[in-house]
Each structure stands twice: as structure tokens, then as C-alpha cells.
Design a protein around this motif. Structure first.
Motif, PDB file in Angstrom:
ATOM      1  N   PRO A 434       0.797  -1.230   0.000  1.00 54.38           N
ATOM      2  CA  PRO A 434       0.000   0.000   0.000  1.00 54.38           C
ATOM      3  C   PRO A 434       0.829   1.279   0.000  1.00 54.38           C
ATOM      4  O   PRO A 434       0.422   2.284  -0.578  1.00 54.38           O
ATOM      5  CB  PRO A 434      -0.846  -0.128   1.273  1.00 54.38           C
ATOM      6  N   GLU A 435       2.002   1.245   0.637  1.00 51.51           N
ATOM      7  CA  GLU A 435       2.834   2.451   0.667  1.00 51.51           C
ATOM      8  C   GLU A 435       3.485   2.760  -0.677  1.00 51.51           C
ATOM      9  O   GLU A 435       4.023   3.854  -0.867  1.00 51.51           O
ATOM     10  CB  GLU A 435       3.938   2.292   1.719  1.00 51.51           C
ATOM     11  N   LEU A 436       3.425   1.782  -1.611  1.00 51.69           N
ATOM     12  CA  LEU A 436       4.179   1.923  -2.866  1.00 51.69           C
ATOM     13  C   LEU A 436       3.311   1.985  -4.112  1.00 51.69           C
ATOM     14  O   LEU A 436       3.747   2.497  -5.144  1.00 51.69           O
ATOM     15  CB  LEU A 436       5.170   0.762  -3.009  1.00 51.69           C
ATOM     16  N   GLY A 437       2.108   1.418  -4.066  1.00 47.35           N
ATOM     17  CA  GLY A 437       1.248   1.443  -5.231  1.00 47.35           C
ATOM     18  C   GLY A 437       1.554   0.377  -6.264  1.00 47.35           C
ATOM     19  O   GLY A 437       1.092   0.467  -7.405  1.00 47.35           O
ATOM     20  N   PHE A 438       2.338  -0.642  -5.894  1.00 45.38           N
ATOM     21  CA  PHE A 438       2.581  -1.741  -6.844  1.00 45.38           C
ATOM     22  C   PHE A 438       2.703  -3.070  -6.107  1.00 45.38           C
ATOM     23  O   PHE A 438       2.915  -3.106  -4.890  1.00 45.38           O
ATOM     24  CB  PHE A 438       3.813  -1.478  -7.722  1.00 45.38           C
ATOM     25  N   ALA A 439       2.548  -4.142  -6.887  1.00 43.07           N
ATOM     26  CA  ALA A 439       2.604  -5.507  -6.362  1.00 43.07           C
ATOM     27  C   ALA A 439       3.951  -6.139  -6.693  1.00 43.07           C
ATOM     28  O   ALA A 439       4.715  -5.645  -7.527  1.00 43.07           O
ATOM     29  CB  ALA A 439       1.471  -6.342  -6.963  1.00 43.07           C
ATOM     30  N   LEU A 440       4.225  -7.253  -6.047  1.00 40.22           N
ATOM     31  CA  LEU A 440       5.420  -8.038  -6.338  1.00 40.22           C
ATOM     32  C   LEU A 440       5.082  -9.126  -7.348  1.00 40.22           C
ATOM     33  O   LEU A 440       3.923  -9.359  -7.692  1.00 40.22           O
ATOM     34  CB  LEU A 440       6.004  -8.623  -5.065  1.00 40.22           C
TER      35      LEU A 440
END
Length: 595
Positions: A434-440
Motif C-alpha cells: 500500500p505504501e508503494l502502489g505496486f505488487a510483487l
């Protein structure tokens, strides 16, 4: 005589960019216009693809690049394929109650490698400041981009799952609680914030190279790595196994990893030399297939006929069978590439290509590897046979809930070339941090949980990726960059494209527009890792006669709608400096641009 093509072949002398999305291609051209070279343009294109094709790749994904540096007259491979985390042991994963790594969730995650791969290329070969390269992606993440219908459908299909199981993904992809409509503006402000903070921190030091190095530190040893580590430490989520699991990726895993640079694997084919990644990817299968086909009449047959499809499919069955037994991270296993690519080996294997379709998985037996071959075949038998297809969704008529891949080819006025196939970290792969706006990513699903094999799960080991860009020389001159999304099908579609270009007087666009096909005879690299013996999928526009002929030869033929298979792009440099580029019309997203 003129031949109809769906689009013109782009030609010019200043530069060409072709990718799987028109906005990304336009951004790459903008970078060339601003004085950047092919390396700057490819990276900017790649970062924009993370925004406009989020169902196919993302910042937490992986990246192989094959590039040609004109000034050094040198081809190199950048390996942005991250390895398994330190905690990814067979014992731990078995203790989680699984015997097959799921295709999504946190257990399937390896170290994200794409960012460092792009940074290494920019640092050593680019010209423009990092801000110039990242700002187009920030713009589209902040201001929004027209949402592709397939992205809208993917999000809508996962809305309930996201709401119930992955709430951080629900907040990112369904802002306001409803799935965004196709062709409406969609923004990802969380990702824009991440890149802007990274740039601010990178620009706290002076100098272009120093700022790129600082950006690497910010991603892998700064706030991004910390956010990823914290998210994994506190999260336990549902995945494809049907149960909830915690992941094992930590901030320390990211801190200790760097993208690598290595020489390509090459093979001569007549006047051509093909360059591919090493056996940590599937790239050598294209070289093995070419070696097999050299002793056939492949150059003399109709490139749209049944003989062509049969020969290519049967060669691919043999090459991919060897992939299953012998390929893996060469830092962890001995891969007998010299033997697999030798003329003598090809001559023996070529005898297995008969008039009828094969339904047997037939790896070659390399002296000293008999036990490995037997153990692998036992593991493959345990994976089973699929009755319902084993694809990624590059084929437009198939499921939209799986992730896939993108591709970029760039040639600049100086003759530098880039072929890159970014993937992973797609919106379906794992919950958004959530802090980054992307998934792994979910690349660990390519490991097997049988010990002692080249593709067995182990800490620090690269999964045998399907990502496989291509670069080719003709008469010793760097000439052609090409590739496609499509998982296990990537080298199959690329092989057809290359053969049609090498043996027939076709433009890039003519060759790309020709009907495509592939086989899923061998085990898929993606969960649930099954196969379909004897199967080939062919586009309907091959025609009834060709399809009937293939069935008469014993192939288990599945007919796909016209214009539904593959997303090939290609760029070419002629000896006189004329540049050319083309992109597939399939899915109506890819575009070539140049002047």
C-alpha cells in the motif's frame, strides 16, 4: 506485386521504437527526439508499460535485456531476473502444506529485478538524466491513462477476490469501490508518489551516474525495500493453493542483490547469428530448434503451409523437452549447452522428426546426465496432463485473470539496439504494497519442489524464466531486435517470425501479420505446470486445407480465432543505415513508431 499488411512497415534513419502499447512507443520516440539513445528510450518505454499495461507487468517484476552497443560493437545481456529469497527453502515451503508453488500470492515472490536491470543499463549506456526517463511514467500514473478494455475486465473479474482477500489491491485498482470502465482515465497516484520520492532522494546527490546509483540504493536498500519487507512481515494472504500464506521475502534479500551483466548465448544459422539469454531463461530453446531445422527443408516450404507448421512444431517439442531436463540457473547447476547445441547432437535428434505428430515427451540423453533426465521425467509425470489448456492470456480469447508480459525493441540513429521483455509484478500476481502502489511478482511458481533438479527451489537461485528477448546479426552486423509476450510460447512465435524473415523476401510487417501457431506439448512453466501431448493451437486464418492437413498428420489441433495469438514486435537496421520497425495488430495495442 504489393502484399496487403495490416499496417505499414515503419522506415526511417533517426530512430525506431516498437512496443506492446502505443503510448509507450510514443514515449520512447520522445526520448530519442530529446537526444537520448536507445538505452534511454527503452527504459522510459519500459517504465511507461508498467503503468499502461499493469495486468502484464509492474515495478515489482523482472527483466531480461539483450542489447547491442554500436561504439563497442558488442552484444550483452542484462539479467534483471531476481532470485529466490533466503527463506525460500524446500523445507519451509513443504512446511506450508504445499507441493506445488502457487501462481500468485506471497509465497510465489522472488526479489524484484526489473528496476535494477533498467538502472544498470542506464548507468553504463544511457545519456539522459534519470528524471527524464522516469517522468513520462510518473505523468501517466498521476494524470491517468486510457484504461485498456482487458485491464478493466481483469480488474472486474477479480473485484470480489480483491475486496475479500487482497484489500490493498482493491483500494488501488477499484478506487471508490467499483471497477474502472474501459477507455476511461485511470490513475495510480500511489505509484506516482513512489517514483517522485525516489527521484527526490536520488537527486540529493550530484551527477547523472551518482543519481542512478542513489536510485538503486533507494529501491533496494531504502524506503521501497523497507516498505516491501514490512508488508511481508505483517501479511498473510490467500493464494492459488486455496490457503493463506505468509511470504519469505525480506528487506535484507533486496539489499544484497544486484542485476548482472553477461555475454549472450549465440548460434549461427546460415548468414545469421542469433543471440539469446543463457539457460536461466528459455532462450536456448530457439537456438536448439534452429539447429534441428538446419538439416531439414524448412527454407523451401511454404511459410504459411502445413509442412512449415509441422516441422517447426516437431522441432519445438524436442527443444522444449530438453529445456525441462537440462535448463536452470547455471550458478547452481551444470547445463551441457555445448552438447545440446552441437551439430552431432542435432543430427541425432533430427531423426526423431517424422511425418506424423509426436505425442511423446522425448528429451535427449546427454552422457553423464542420465539420472537427472530420469528424475525430471518422473517429476513431470507427477504434474499430470491438462484437458483445458495451459496458456497465458496473450491469446485474446482466453482467460483475462492471469498475468503475462510486455516487449520493447528500440534502434537509434547510432545503431544501438535494445530488445527487452519485462514481466511480472502484474496486478493479479500479489497484493499491492500500500505504501508503494505496486505488487510483487510470482516468478517462483517456475520452481519445482522435487530436490536435485536444475529447476528445484533453492535460496538465491534464479527461476528458469520464460522471458526471452532476441537479437540477431546478419553477416556479422547487428541487424534485428525482436520479441513477444506469451510465456512458453514466446520462442515459438519468435522462431516462426525469424524463419519467415530469414528464408523469404518479406517485410517485418508481412512476417508479423502471417498466421501464428504453437504447441503446449511440454509442461507449462506456470502453475499448475501441466501439458497437452500432441497439441498445437493454430490461428483459423491458416485456412481449412492447412488445418485439415495438420489433423491428417496426427496433430491434436485446436483452432484459435483469426488474429488472436501472439504480440510480436520487431526492429531492423539495414547495412546502409535504414531503420525499420513493425508491430502486431493482434489485441490492437502494440505500435511501431519512427522517422
Amino acid at each position: 506485386m504489393s502484399v496487403f499488411t495490416t499496417r505499414p512497415e515503419i522506415q526511417g534513419t533517426f530512430g525506431v521504437v516498437t512496443s506492446t502499447h502505443w503510448i509507450a512507443s510514443a514515449v520512447g520516440m520522445k526520448i530519442l527526439e530529446a537526444g537520448g539513445n536507445a538505452f534511454d528510450a527503452a527504459a522510459a518505454t519500459g517504465f511507461v508499460l508498467q503503468v499502461v499495461e499493469p495486468h502484464l507487468n509492474g515495478p515489482g517484476g523482472d527483466l531480461p535485456v539483450i542489447l547491442y552497443e554500436a561504439e563497442q560493437d558488442r552484444i550483452q545481456v542484462i539479467c534483471g531476473q531476481g532470485p529466490a529469497p533466503a527463506g525460500a527453502t524446500l523445507e519451509h515451503y513443504r512446511g506450508e502444506g504445499i507441493d506445488l508453488i502457487p501462481g500468485n500470492g506471497l509465497l510465489a515472490t522472488v526479489i524484484p529485478g526489473a528496476f535494477d536491470g533498467w538502472m544498470v543499463m542506464l548507468r553504463d549506456r544511457g545519456r539522459l538524466p534519470l528524471r527524464d526517463v522516469l517522468e513520462p511514467a510518473i505523468y501517466y500514473a498521476r494524470a491517468g491513462h486510457p484504461l485498456l478494455p482487458r485491464v478493466s475486465a481483469t480488474i472486474a473479474g477479480l473485484a470480489e477476490f480483491f475486496e475479500t482477500e487482497w484489500p490493498t489491491s482493491h483500494a488501488t485498482w477499484l478506487p471508490g469501490g467499483s471497477a474502472p470502465a474501459a477507455n476511461t482515465l485511470f490513475a495510480n497516484p500511489g505509484l506516482a508518489d513512489t517514483w517522485e520520492r525516489l527521484l527526490r532522494e536520488a537527486e540529493s546527490v550530484s551527477g547523472r551516474e551518482a543519481q542512478i546509483e542513489k536510485a538503486r540504493d533507494v529501491f533496494y536498500r531504502g524506503f521501497i525495500a523497507e516498505a516491501i519487507g514490512d508488508f511481508f512481515a505483517r501479511s498473510e494472504v490467500m493464494d492459488g493453493s486455496g490457503a493463506r500464506h505468509k511470504g519469505v521475502l525480506t528487506a535484507d534479500d533486496l539489499a544484497g542483490w544486484r542485476a548482472g551483466v553477461e555475454d549472450p548465448l549465440t548460434h549461427d544459422y546460415g548468414a545469421w547469428t542469433l543471440a539469446k539469454t543463457g539457460p536461466w531463461g528459455q532462450g536456448p530453446v530457439l537456438l536448439q530448434a534452429l539447429s534441428l531445422l538446419e538439416g531439414t527443408q524448412i527454407g523451401d516450404v511454404d511459410p504459411g503451409g502445413a509442412d512449415f507448421v509441422h516441422l517447426v512444431a516437431e522441432a519445438m517439442k524436442l527443444a522444449y523437452a530438453d529445456r525441462e531436463v537440462y535448463y536452470g540457473d547455471p550458478d547452481f547447476c551444470e547445463v551441457p549447452l555445448a552438447h545440446l547445441l552441437s551439430d552431432a547432437y542435432a543430427a541425432e535428434r533430427r531423426k526423431l522428426i517424422g511425418a506424423r505428430a509426436s505425442f511423446d515427451l522425448r528429451p535427449g540423453i546427454v552422457p553423464g546426465y542420465e539420472g537427472q533426465a530420469h528424475k525430471t521425467m518422473v517429476a513431470i509425470e507427477a504434474l499430470g496432463i491438462s484437458e483445458g489448456g495451459v496458456y497465458e492470456p496473450t491469446m485474446a480469447h482466453l482467460s483475462e485473470k492471469r498475468g503475462d508480459t510486455v516487449h520493447v525493441d528500440v534502434i537509434d540513429r547510432w545503431g544501438n539496439m535494445v530488445s527487452a521483455t519485462p514481466s511480472g509484478g502484474w496486478l493479479q500476481s500479489s497484493p499491492v504494497v500500500p505504501e508503494l502502489g505496486f505488487a510483487l511478482n510470482s516468478r517462483a511458481q517456475m520452481f519445482l519442489m522435487t530436490p536435485g533438479l536444475p529447476t528445484s527451489l533453492a535460496p538465491g537461485k534464479r527461476p528458469r524464466t520464460t522471458l526471452t528477448p532476441s537479437l540477431a546479426l546478419k553477416d556479422g552486423r547487428a541487424t534485428l531486435a525482436f520479441g513477444t509476450p506469451g510465456g512458453d510460447q514466446q520462442d515459438q512465435w519468435q522462431l516462426s517470425l525469424f524463419l519467415r524473415l530469414a528464408h523469404h523476401d518479406m517485410s517485418l510487417q508481412q512476417a508479423i501479420d502471417m498466421p501464428l501457431f504453437h504447441t503446449t506439448h511440454f509442461p507449462a512453466s506456470f502453475h499448475p505446470r501441466q501439458r497437452q501431448p500432441g497439441h498445437i493451437m493454430v490461428e483459423e486464418n491458416f485456412g481449412a486445407d492447412v488445418i485439415g492437413d495438420l489433423r491428417a498428420r496426427g496433430h491434436s489441433v485446436e483452432v484459435a480465432p483469426p488474429w488472436s495469438i501472439g504480440r510480436l514486435t520487431a526492429a531492423k537496421r539495414e547495412p546502409d543505415g535504414l531503420l525499420k520497425a513493425a508491430a502486431t495488430p493482434r489485441l490492437m495495442q502494440a505500435y511501431a513508431i519512427g522517422r
